[in-house]
Enzyme design. Sequence first.
Site, PDB file in Angstrom:
ATOM      1  N   SER A   1       6.640  -4.279  21.742  1.00  0.00           N
ATOM      2  CA  SER A   1       6.105  -5.326  20.875  1.00  0.00           C
ATOM      3  C   SER A   1       7.198  -5.806  19.915  1.00  0.00           C
ATOM      4  O   SER A   1       8.280  -6.184  20.344  1.00  0.00           O
ATOM      5  CB  SER A   1       4.861  -4.806  20.135  1.00  0.00           C
TER       6      SER A   1
ATOM      7  N   GLU B   1       6.636 -10.036  28.221  1.00  0.00           N
ATOM      8  CA  GLU B   1       5.204 -10.043  27.947  1.00  0.00           C
ATOM      9  C   GLU B   1       5.043 -10.530  26.512  1.00  0.00           C
ATOM     10  O   GLU B   1       6.022 -10.787  25.814  1.00  0.00           O
ATOM     11  CB  GLU B   1       4.615  -8.643  28.131  1.00  0.00           C
TER      12      GLU B   1
ATOM     13  N   HIS C   1       1.158  -5.060  26.192  1.00  0.00           N
ATOM     14  CA  HIS C   1      -0.106  -4.877  25.476  1.00  0.00           C
ATOM     15  C   HIS C   1      -1.268  -4.864  26.472  1.00  0.00           C
ATOM     16  O   HIS C   1      -2.182  -5.690  26.415  1.00  0.00           O
ATOM     17  CB  HIS C   1      -0.297  -5.995  24.455  1.00  0.00           C
TER      18      HIS C   1
END
Length: 313
Positions: free
Chosen positions: A121, A218, A283
């Site tokens: 992330s 992502e 995620h």
Amino acid sequence: MTRTPLTPLTRPARLRPGAKVAVVAPSGPVPGERLDAGLEILRGWNLDPVVLPHVRDQHPEFWYLAGADRDRARDLTEAWCDPSVSAVICARGGYGAQRMVDLLDWTAIRAAGPKVFVGYSDVTALHEAFAVRMGLATLHGPMVGAATFLKDAPTQESLRATLFEPESVRTLGLDTARTMVPGRARGITLGGCVSLLAADLGTPHPRPSARGGLLLIEDVGEEDYRLDRVLTQLLRSGWLEGVAGVALGSWAQCGPYEQVRAVLHDRLGGLGIPVVEELGFGHSPTALTMPLGAPAVLDADACTLTLDEPALI
């Protein structure tokens, strides 16, 4: 501008039973109960987790930060420079790594040598920094206080196996993976949250390009038009010129997947390289640990990513 193809990065050593691992919070605040639950999982693997002093902090003014920038940077620097620590694992993502990455003591970190570094992330900013400033291969993997790590056994096992038995997880990919653009490509893995990769452009120490790379991307909470903007920025800047292949992970909270998929195909499908979607990282309900800086083969027909060598030595 001349863009040199990527080369393999230095692999750190695998973990042994009883290894001391430091937990840091470079980005957002960590719910205490999640952190405690994650630490118990690490202890169950016969690891010795140590929580740095500012991990449980809350910034006095900005709710989205785990303490002051300099404190978060000091924790990471001290953890890395502690010779008894074998790995540094992030507690969570959120936002804030960009604010502290230039406050790290990179001279001391380089002198301390390679260690295992784990996160995803917002931690993408740190993966890029370790790659560019230290030449270190890192692990795009679950964090100690992340809900997926606490609840999903395959996510836990992927990280555990990578840390202790990296030769057992050389071929990566879930059953969800599908071919977007067929083909097979060899390159060096890199990536993370695509919005963070775009945000790194123009900073003091950016990666010049993804040439020769297998790009793993992502994101979370970015609507389709925002993803379009991010990918278009990477295209217009020339950062994607020469990229060998692309593996797509999860796009949680980015809107209906078919809309997101249309943007991804529109922006990436014309590059003339293999593209795999929904490989199983990021995620997502199950998040595989993906080595970054590693030589690998992306087979878009078989929907797999196969490492040339174990992620850790």
